[in-house]
Design an enzyme around this catalytic site. Structure first.
Site, PDB file in Angstrom:
ATOM      1  N   LYS A  84      31.057   6.775  47.103  1.00 57.41           N
ATOM      2  CA  LYS A  84      30.522   8.142  47.140  1.00 57.41           C
ATOM      3  C   LYS A  84      31.589   9.125  47.607  1.00 57.41           C
ATOM      4  O   LYS A  84      32.204   8.917  48.667  1.00 57.41           O
ATOM      5  CB  LYS A  84      29.328   8.212  48.088  1.00 57.41           C
ATOM      6  CG  LYS A  84      28.148   7.437  47.560  1.00 57.41           C
ATOM      7  CD  LYS A  84      26.880   7.710  48.296  1.00 57.41           C
ATOM      8  CE  LYS A  84      25.718   7.103  47.533  1.00 57.41           C
ATOM      9  NZ  LYS A  84      26.019   5.762  46.978  1.00 57.41           N
ATOM     10  N   ASP A 118      30.411   7.489  42.278  1.00 60.68           N
ATOM     11  CA  ASP A 118      28.986   7.820  42.219  1.00 60.68           C
ATOM     12  C   ASP A 118      28.803   9.336  42.188  1.00 60.68           C
ATOM     13  O   ASP A 118      29.672  10.086  42.643  1.00 60.68           O
ATOM     14  CB  ASP A 118      28.260   7.287  43.461  1.00 60.68           C
ATOM     15  CG  ASP A 118      28.036   5.777  43.427  1.00 60.68           C
ATOM     16  OD1 ASP A 118      28.257   5.154  42.369  1.00 60.68           O
ATOM     17  OD2 ASP A 118      27.631   5.227  44.465  1.00 60.68           O
ATOM     18  N   MET A 119      27.639   9.767  41.691  1.00 61.83           N
ATOM     19  CA  MET A 119      27.348  11.207  41.678  1.00 61.83           C
ATOM     20  C   MET A 119      26.335  11.515  42.775  1.00 61.83           C
ATOM     21  O   MET A 119      25.277  10.895  42.844  1.00 61.83           O
ATOM     22  CB  MET A 119      26.790  11.617  40.310  1.00 61.83           C
ATOM     23  CG  MET A 119      26.667  13.107  40.130  1.00 61.83           C
ATOM     24  SD  MET A 119      28.221  14.023  40.333  1.00 61.83           S
ATOM     25  CE  MET A 119      29.041  13.717  38.773  1.00 61.83           C
ATOM     26  N   GLN A 147      23.683  12.412  35.683  1.00 65.51           N
ATOM     27  CA  GLN A 147      22.257  12.251  36.019  1.00 65.51           C
ATOM     28  C   GLN A 147      21.394  12.931  34.947  1.00 65.51           C
ATOM     29  O   GLN A 147      21.555  14.129  34.688  1.00 65.51           O
ATOM     30  CB  GLN A 147      21.998  12.895  37.390  1.00 65.51           C
ATOM     31  CG  GLN A 147      22.772  12.221  38.518  1.00 65.51           C
ATOM     32  CD  GLN A 147      23.118  13.185  39.650  1.00 65.51           C
ATOM     33  OE1 GLN A 147      23.459  14.339  39.411  1.00 65.51           O
ATOM     34  NE2 GLN A 147      23.057  12.709  40.878  1.00 65.51           N
ATOM     35  N   ARG A 168      28.274   5.994  33.910  1.00 68.40           N
ATOM     36  CA  ARG A 168      26.947   5.471  34.237  1.00 68.40           C
ATOM     37  C   ARG A 168      25.951   6.613  34.048  1.00 68.40           C
ATOM     38  O   ARG A 168      26.202   7.733  34.492  1.00 68.40           O
ATOM     39  CB  ARG A 168      26.909   5.005  35.691  1.00 68.40           C
ATOM     40  CG  ARG A 168      25.498   4.606  36.152  1.00 68.40           C
ATOM     41  CD  ARG A 168      25.410   4.447  37.672  1.00 68.40           C
ATOM     42  NE  ARG A 168      26.271   3.415  38.174  1.00 68.40           N
ATOM     43  CZ  ARG A 168      26.812   3.446  39.400  1.00 68.40           C
ATOM     44  NH1 ARG A 168      26.589   4.461  40.214  1.00 68.40           N
ATOM     45  NH2 ARG A 168      27.592   2.459  39.797  1.00 68.40           N
ATOM     46  N   GLY A 172      18.894  10.139  38.545  1.00 73.75           N
ATOM     47  CA  GLY A 172      19.267  11.063  39.629  1.00 73.75           C
ATOM     48  C   GLY A 172      18.296  10.898  40.774  1.00 73.75           C
ATOM     49  O   GLY A 172      17.079  10.840  40.565  1.00 73.75           O
ATOM     50  N   THR A 210      19.024   1.802  35.312  1.00 70.53           N
ATOM     51  CA  THR A 210      17.609   2.104  35.518  1.00 70.53           C
ATOM     52  C   THR A 210      16.814   0.817  35.701  1.00 70.53           C
ATOM     53  O   THR A 210      17.216  -0.243  35.216  1.00 70.53           O
ATOM     54  CB  THR A 210      17.034   2.894  34.317  1.00 70.53           C
ATOM     55  OG1 THR A 210      15.670   3.234  34.581  1.00 70.53           O
ATOM     56  CG2 THR A 210      17.116   2.114  33.013  1.00 70.53           C
ATOM     57  N   HIS A 211      15.657   0.966  36.406  1.00 70.86           N
ATOM     58  CA  HIS A 211      14.699  -0.143  36.486  1.00 70.86           C
ATOM     59  C   HIS A 211      13.489   0.159  35.620  1.00 70.86           C
ATOM     60  O   HIS A 211      12.510  -0.577  35.654  1.00 70.86           O
ATOM     61  CB  HIS A 211      14.249  -0.331  37.943  1.00 70.86           C
ATOM     62  CG  HIS A 211      15.373  -0.272  38.915  1.00 70.86           C
ATOM     63  ND1 HIS A 211      15.685   0.865  39.623  1.00 70.86           N
ATOM     64  CD2 HIS A 211      16.305  -1.185  39.240  1.00 70.86           C
ATOM     65  CE1 HIS A 211      16.751   0.642  40.377  1.00 70.86           C
ATOM     66  NE2 HIS A 211      17.157  -0.596  40.158  1.00 70.86           N
ATOM     67  N   ARG A 273      15.542   4.853  52.708  1.00 71.54           N
ATOM     68  CA  ARG A 273      15.446   5.697  51.507  1.00 71.54           C
ATOM     69  C   ARG A 273      14.834   4.906  50.353  1.00 71.54           C
ATOM     70  O   ARG A 273      13.964   5.393  49.649  1.00 71.54           O
ATOM     71  CB  ARG A 273      16.843   6.192  51.128  1.00 71.54           C
ATOM     72  CG  ARG A 273      16.836   7.381  50.213  1.00 71.54           C
ATOM     73  CD  ARG A 273      18.177   8.009  50.089  1.00 71.54           C
ATOM     74  NE  ARG A 273      19.081   7.209  49.288  1.00 71.54           N
ATOM     75  CZ  ARG A 273      20.337   7.545  49.027  1.00 71.54           C
ATOM     76  NH1 ARG A 273      20.847   8.640  49.515  1.00 71.54           N
ATOM     77  NH2 ARG A 273      21.098   6.789  48.284  1.00 71.54           N
ATOM     78  N   ARG A 274      15.288   3.663  50.157  1.00 68.77           N
ATOM     79  CA  ARG A 274      14.753   2.814  49.079  1.00 68.77           C
ATOM     80  C   ARG A 274      13.255   2.602  49.265  1.00 68.77           C
ATOM     81  O   ARG A 274      12.472   2.659  48.337  1.00 68.77           O
ATOM     82  CB  ARG A 274      15.422   1.431  49.079  1.00 68.77           C
ATOM     83  CG  ARG A 274      16.895   1.412  48.800  1.00 68.77           C
ATOM     84  CD  ARG A 274      17.185   1.367  47.317  1.00 68.77           C
ATOM     85  NE  ARG A 274      17.234   2.685  46.726  1.00 68.77           N
ATOM     86  CZ  ARG A 274      18.266   3.529  46.823  1.00 68.77           C
ATOM     87  NH1 ARG A 274      19.347   3.196  47.467  1.00 68.77           N
ATOM     88  NH2 ARG A 274      18.223   4.696  46.256  1.00 68.77           N
TER      89      ARG A 274
END
Ligand code: FDA
Length: 292
Positions: A84, A118-119, A147, A168, A172, A210-211, A273-274
């Site tokens: 990051k 990473d963004m 994103q 990638r 977002g 993505t999931h 956060r997850r």
């Protein structure tokens, strides 16, 4: 319960964090990657943390990423690295972040590996793209992230998308204003699919991160129907997110699947956060604790 997780003591959150974080130490994380490699997955390793406050802190993180590239190389693992910009000082000074990223990239080059930038949230989109370009001019083994919730992304693909661009695409994760970001879930999903198609058509390499099973199914069908070579894209998921048998089926069809493996002492914020994103995970984990 999930909303109050940040106030919990670390020992209480640790069991919930376990599925998402590959440990605190680099040794533990390398073992996780080794196991994933044995199962047929490739990986990208990320040292948890963001928004360092001093240049000195950013140098510690720079050195840790340089060591990480060397350790991946010595262990013979199939993993690249994601990082990051604010972890490398972007919030302090763009030039500082650029210097740090370029010195990490030189070790990526020495070890014949790849560095993904990473963004983060929208105040950093322009600077991240600018720093990515500076890095790419020195060594092409680098890429970044766009994103699909951002309204600007189609334009960014037009200006960046070309042979050699490794991008990638993700939905977002930050809470952006409606003036600059799509808010409707279905709209974001449609843009994600269109972004991937535009990148593939431009000759870029795409990480489909993505999931979302609907997106995975639709894009897999499109990639196959267009006979897109498997060397031009990969699927990417976060370590620990339950995916049923979908990943095994992707592997069985010879798609490359990369697992994002975060580790480090800053696991607490990441894990909470997850869990806030998907409270169902909490009950899944609690269920397992009581079953075991
Ligand atoms: P969606 O949110 O609709 O999730 C689909 C299903 O997956 C949900 O029903 C849920 O059950 C499950 N799920 C999704 N995320 C989960 C989670 N974290 N924990 C548990 N279950 C979850 N963002 C960003 O802004 N910058 C970046 O650089 C990256 N990098 C990145 C790398 C990789 C490999 C991935 C997979 C994701 C990112 N992201 C990211 C995060 C991304 O933007 C997005 O917020 C999450 O992936 C969730 O969006 P989905 O596309 O998975 O769909």
């Amino acid at each position: 319960m999930v909303a109050t997780l940040s106030y919990f003591p670390k020992w209480a959150v640790r069991p919930f964090a376990a599925p998402y974080v590959a440990g605190e130490s680099v040794e533990t994380a390398l073992k996780v990657v080794s196991e994933l490699n044995k199962q047929g997955f490739v990986a990208t390793m990320d040292i948890l943390g963001e928004y360092v406050r001093t240049p000195e802190e950013s140098y510690i993180i720079r050195d840790a990423y340089q060591d990480l590239f060397r350790q991946i190389n010595e262990a013979g693992l199939n993993s690249n690295v994601s990082l990051k910009p604010t972890h490398l000082g972007m919030e302090i000074d763009r030039a500082l972040a650029s210097e740090n990223l370029q010195s990490i990239l030189s070790v990526a080059q020495d070890t014949n590996n790849f560095m993904r930038i990473d963004m983060e949230n929208s105040p950093y989109t322009d600077t991240t793209i600018a720093v990515y370009r500076e890095c790419y001019n020195n060594y092409s083994g680098t890429g970044t992230v766009l994103q699909s919730y951002l309204k600007r992304t189609a334009g960014d693909i037009q200006s960046l998308g070309k042979n050699g661009f490794n991008c990638r695409i993700c939905k977002g994760i930050y809470n952006e204003a409606p003036e600059i970001a799509f808010k409707d879930k279905e709209e974001i999903r449609l843009h994600f699919i269109e972004d991937v198609k535009a990148l593939v058509r431009s000759g870029s390499y795409v990480g489909i991160a993505t999931h979302d099973i609907i997106i995975i199914d639709r894009l897999e069908a499109w990639l196959l129907s267009e006979n897109i070579p498997k060397e031009l894209y990969e699927f990417q998921i976060l370590h620990g997110v339950p995916m049923g048998d979908r990943l095994q089926r992707l592997l069985a069809s010879n798609h490359k699947v990369r697992v994002y493996v975060p580790f480090g002492e800053a696991w607490f914020d990441y894990a909470t956060r997850r869990l806030k994103e998907n409270p169902n995970m909490l009950w899944y984990i609690v269920g397992n604790i009581f079953k075991s």
